[in-house]
Write an enzyme that holds these catalytic residues in place. Structure first.
Site: not given
Length: 225
Positions: A9, A23, A78, A144
């Site tokens: 992102h 995030e 992430h 993640e």
């Protein structure tokens, strides 16, 4: 070895949000710390990041950049989110790969090393058809690192110690996958436009990396250490 780090992102895309966190900020903090560890502690290692600041980078730009650079390993960082009840760490490789593939072996190594460090529940190793896993031509893994909307995981994300531990797990796994060697000799640290891109033992390697990036930077410094 060339390692491409991809903090997920950024810019106009905050990613998942929760508990006062975005995030895009957590992933960047982890990626920058991984980069520091790799460049400071391992020799003949080059890194490249999809972003080093809070800016918008498309998925296509990320994979095109890694592919054209010729990375040996692509690691996308992430943070997860669900409904506030899920928590823990998981990672992914491309769904079209077999469990016997070299990428799957890399996943097992990185997964084990990250879990040793991050203090999160182990949600396992998984596969998915994510763009950054499908469109990269090198080994690629997406991690993640906890759920931003879970209070316990989010509390860890606010800790600089946890950021360091999570980055250390990634760096340890990357080093094992690629057989990186710890730095012991005098190194020449190369910084371009304020960001360190590598540390080399040989002067010829320093000149080579500066020459190969000649058209893309404004300033460069070499520090002997």
């Amino acid at each position: 070895m060339k390692i491409y780090l991809d903090p997920g992102h950024g810019g106009s895309d905050p990613g998942a949000t929760g508990n006062g966190l975005s995030e895009k900020n957590v992933t960047l903090a982890i990626a920058l710390k991984i980069n520091d560890i790799l460049l400071q502690e391992y020799s003949n290692t080059e890194t490249r990041l999809s972003r080093t600041t809070d800016k918008t980078v498309s998925l296509q730009e990320r994979t095109d950049d890694a592919n054209s650079w010729g990375a040996d390993l692509f690691v996308s960082i992430h943070i997860n989110a669900f409904d506030g009840t899920a928590y823990g760490y998981e990672d992914y490789i491309y769904s079209g790969l077999s469990d016997e593939s070299a990428t799957a072996l890399y996943q097992r190594i990185i997964h084990e090393e990250v879990i040793k460090q991050n203090g999160l529940r182990d949600r396992g190793m998984k596969k998915a058809n994510f763009h950054v896993l499908r469109e990269t031509v090198m080994h690629a893994i997406l991690t993640e690192n906890g759920f931003i909307d879970h209070p316990d995981d989010a509390a860890k994300m606010k800790s600089t110690v946890w950021i360091e531990q999570t980055a250390r797990g990634h760096a340890n796994g990357i080093a094992k996958c690629l057989g990186l060697e710890k730095s012991s000799a005098t190194l020449y640290k190369v910084t371009m436009d304020g960001g360190q891109i590598g540390a080399y033992q040989e002067k010829d390697d320093v000149l080579k990396v500066i020459s190969s990036n000649w058209e893309t930077f404004q300033t460069a410094t070499i520090e002997k250490r």
